[in-house]
Scaffold this active site. Sequence first.
Site, PDB file in Angstrom:
ATOM      1  N   SER A 108       0.846  -1.196   0.000  1.00 32.45           N
ATOM      2  CA  SER A 108       0.000   0.000   0.000  1.00 32.45           C
ATOM      3  C   SER A 108       0.878   1.242   0.000  1.00 32.45           C
ATOM      4  O   SER A 108       1.995   1.216   0.500  1.00 32.45           O
ATOM      5  CB  SER A 108      -0.838   0.051   1.279  1.00 32.45           C
ATOM      6  OG  SER A 108      -1.571  -1.119   1.455  1.00 32.45           O
ATOM      7  N   THR A 109       0.325   2.340  -0.551  1.00 31.10           N
ATOM      8  CA  THR A 109       1.052   3.615  -0.482  1.00 31.10           C
ATOM      9  C   THR A 109       0.847   4.197   0.904  1.00 31.10           C
ATOM     10  O   THR A 109      -0.287   4.394   1.345  1.00 31.10           O
ATOM     11  CB  THR A 109       0.522   4.582  -1.546  1.00 31.10           C
ATOM     12  OG1 THR A 109       0.665   3.948  -2.800  1.00 31.10           O
ATOM     13  CG2 THR A 109       1.307   5.878  -1.546  1.00 31.10           C
ATOM     14  N   ALA A 141      -0.147   1.543 -13.201  1.00 29.65           N
ATOM     15  CA  ALA A 141      -1.178   2.548 -13.475  1.00 29.65           C
ATOM     16  C   ALA A 141      -2.413   1.808 -13.981  1.00 29.65           C
ATOM     17  O   ALA A 141      -2.291   0.788 -14.679  1.00 29.65           O
ATOM     18  CB  ALA A 141      -0.686   3.549 -14.518  1.00 29.65           C
ATOM     19  N   CYS A 253      -4.686   8.112  -6.673  1.00 26.94           N
ATOM     20  CA  CYS A 253      -3.319   8.294  -6.157  1.00 26.94           C
ATOM     21  C   CYS A 253      -2.813   9.727  -6.131  1.00 26.94           C
ATOM     22  O   CYS A 253      -2.299  10.185  -5.119  1.00 26.94           O
ATOM     23  CB  CYS A 253      -2.352   7.458  -6.983  1.00 26.94           C
ATOM     24  SG  CYS A 253      -2.638   5.704  -6.788  1.00 26.94           S
TER      25      CYS A 253
HETATM   26  C1  UDX Z   1      -0.724   6.648 -11.040  1.00 30.92           C
HETATM   27  C2  UDX Z   1       0.761   6.404 -11.368  1.00 30.92           C
HETATM   28  O1  UDX Z   1       0.999   6.664 -12.759  1.00 30.92           O
HETATM   29  C3  UDX Z   1       1.160   4.979 -10.997  1.00 30.92           C
HETATM   30  O2  UDX Z   1       2.544   4.799 -11.199  1.00 30.92           O
HETATM   31  C4  UDX Z   1       0.815   4.734  -9.535  1.00 30.92           C
HETATM   32  O3  UDX Z   1       1.100   3.402  -9.179  1.00 30.92           O
HETATM   33  C5  UDX Z   1      -0.649   5.020  -9.279  1.00 30.92           C
HETATM   34  O4  UDX Z   1      -0.972   6.350  -9.684  1.00 30.92           O
HETATM   35  P1  UDX Z   1      -3.045   6.033 -12.212  1.00 30.92           P
HETATM   36  O5  UDX Z   1      -3.669   6.865 -11.118  1.00 30.92           O
HETATM   37  O6  UDX Z   1      -3.632   4.704 -12.519  1.00 30.92           O
HETATM   38  O7  UDX Z   1      -1.500   5.799 -11.893  1.00 30.92           O
HETATM   39  O8  UDX Z   1      -3.129   6.898 -13.563  1.00 30.92           O
HETATM   40  P2  UDX Z   1      -2.158   7.805 -14.435  1.00 30.92           P
HETATM   41  O9  UDX Z   1      -1.975   7.178 -15.753  1.00 30.92           O
HETATM   42  O10 UDX Z   1      -0.922   8.178 -13.708  1.00 30.92           O
HETATM   43  O11 UDX Z   1      -3.080   9.104 -14.653  1.00 30.92           O
HETATM   44  C6  UDX Z   1      -3.494   9.933 -13.577  1.00 30.92           C
HETATM   45  C7  UDX Z   1      -4.359  11.079 -14.063  1.00 30.92           C
HETATM   46  O12 UDX Z   1      -3.580  12.015 -14.822  1.00 30.92           O
HETATM   47  C8  UDX Z   1      -5.503  10.650 -14.987  1.00 30.92           C
HETATM   48  O13 UDX Z   1      -6.670  11.358 -14.661  1.00 30.92           O
HETATM   49  C9  UDX Z   1      -4.998  11.030 -16.361  1.00 30.92           C
HETATM   50  O14 UDX Z   1      -6.030  11.242 -17.278  1.00 30.92           O
HETATM   51  C10 UDX Z   1      -4.217  12.292 -16.051  1.00 30.92           C
HETATM   52  N1  UDX Z   1      -3.192  12.618 -17.062  1.00 30.92           N
HETATM   53  C11 UDX Z   1      -2.150  11.771 -17.277  1.00 30.92           C
HETATM   54  C12 UDX Z   1      -3.289  13.804 -17.800  1.00 30.92           C
HETATM   55  O15 UDX Z   1      -4.229  14.574 -17.601  1.00 30.92           O
HETATM   56  N2  UDX Z   1      -2.324  14.090 -18.723  1.00 30.92           N
HETATM   57  C13 UDX Z   1      -1.254  13.270 -18.946  1.00 30.92           C
HETATM   58  O16 UDX Z   1      -0.410  13.610 -19.795  1.00 30.92           O
HETATM   59  C14 UDX Z   1      -1.173  12.058 -18.216  1.00 30.92           C
END
Ligand code: UDX
Length: 449
Positions: A108-109, A141, A253
């Site tokens: 867990s984080t 992710a 996250c």
């Molecule tokens: C994140 C981390 O990437 C991952 O390593 C960790 O384990 C958990 O948190 P996640 O929350 O699943 O993963 O999604 P992620 O792909 O990181 O996207 C997060 C948010 O940022 C999303 O709402 C996405 O749409 C947004 N995003 C991402 C943008 O708006 N622009 C981008 O260029 C990239």
Amino acid sequence: MPVCVIKIRVCVVDLSQKQIDAWNSDKLPIYEPGLPEVVQECRGRNLFFSTSIDEEIDMADIIFISVNTPTKTQGIGAGRAANIKNCELCARKIAEVSNSNKIVVEKSTVPVRTAEAIRRVLSYSDKGCKFQVLSNPEFLAEGTAIDDLMAPSRVLIGGEQSEEGKKAIATLVSVYANWVPKDQILTTNLWSSELSKLVANAFLAQRVSSINSISALCEVTGGDISEISRAVGSDDRIGSKFLKASVGFGGSCFQKDILNLVYLCESFGLHECAEYWKQVVDMNDYQKKRFSMKMVKSMLNTVTGKKIAILGYAFKKDTGDVRETPSQFIVRDLLLENALIHIYDPQVCREDMWIEMDYTCGINKGNTPRLEESITTSDDPYKACEGAHAFATLTEWDEFKDLDYQRIFDSMAKPAFAFDGRNILDHDKLRQIGFEVYAIGKPSKEEFL
Ligand code: UDX
């Protein structure tokens, strides 16, 4: 999973019989591309799901604590600190039922130094068992979790720098080494590992907030955010990933981990550091607000009684997860303006939407009369747009790129507005059809050449 890992038996345990039953059924409780195939291949062979928590703990050599650690809603650090209650409860259970030495892994984080709390709880085991606590943060992710698992950018394992600690680290390294190249398995002390997870998410979120802040500047200067992302990201010291401007980041996250970092800085009196990271979240709030205000302003300054179609409710594509989804903030703002919302998302279920809206926005059927009637969920994007004054793409689902926008335009009220919160649509084509288009960080064609 590669064949060589079959020798490892994995059992996932949970208190909830409903969850475990779902994991043992054909309909898994979460949507994740590639997950059903993995579960189908391994379940019953060396992967099991069970509620027999005590027996499974006692049988295990390595125990991963993978419980949720949501932001505290009350008490000390409310709104920022992570609640590690569930981690502590797991540690207490492990101490209570173990009859042999074990490696306990924090998956867990958690806030930095949680391993210390787990270690202290475990040290009260009255059967003389020895425990080593490791930190092995999760970097998967959503939507790409299986790919991230099979080919991770790195695996991080932190442990005590004693002889026993190093032995435990080596044991966990040997598990991952079954499919991850050794030079991608990083080992550190416990605190670096715990902190790295928060820092990685804070840096990723910071990139999104940085590019989103520039998107606002583009709209008033004539710059095009996609061109800027390409130009800036081509510098390999900066890199091209996570520079997509959007309606804001969501997910379970980013916000949580940054606020956790903010809280950590504050509790050590590092106010400037806390302020610095808090700004990433503030920028994200601003981006969401900016979008909903733009919608209202563009639609002739009122959306009262107007039907608005929301395409996409999940916090990103390829998941049904709605935690902290930017869509709900847009929907909330539009509801406050008395709009009639029609939502289409290929994976999100209506029930999850209500739960999240209550949890994060405090909006529920009790305090918001006519909530049920104000939001219609639809299983068809064309139906959602029929008669609408506007549609807004708020999740970057691939299928939205291929919709028949002429058909959508023909069925909508006029003037018909298109708000692209993810910059995934062909804006020129939409304009040719007759839409009035607003996209993130894209200056209007009438104002700038
Ligand atoms: C994140 C981390 O990437 C991952 O390593 C960790 O384990 C958990 O948190 P996640 O929350 O699943 O993963 O999604 P992620 O792909 O990181 O996207 C997060 C948010 O940022 C999303 O709402 C996405 O749409 C947004 N995003 C991402 C943008 O708006 N622009 C981008 O260029 C990239």
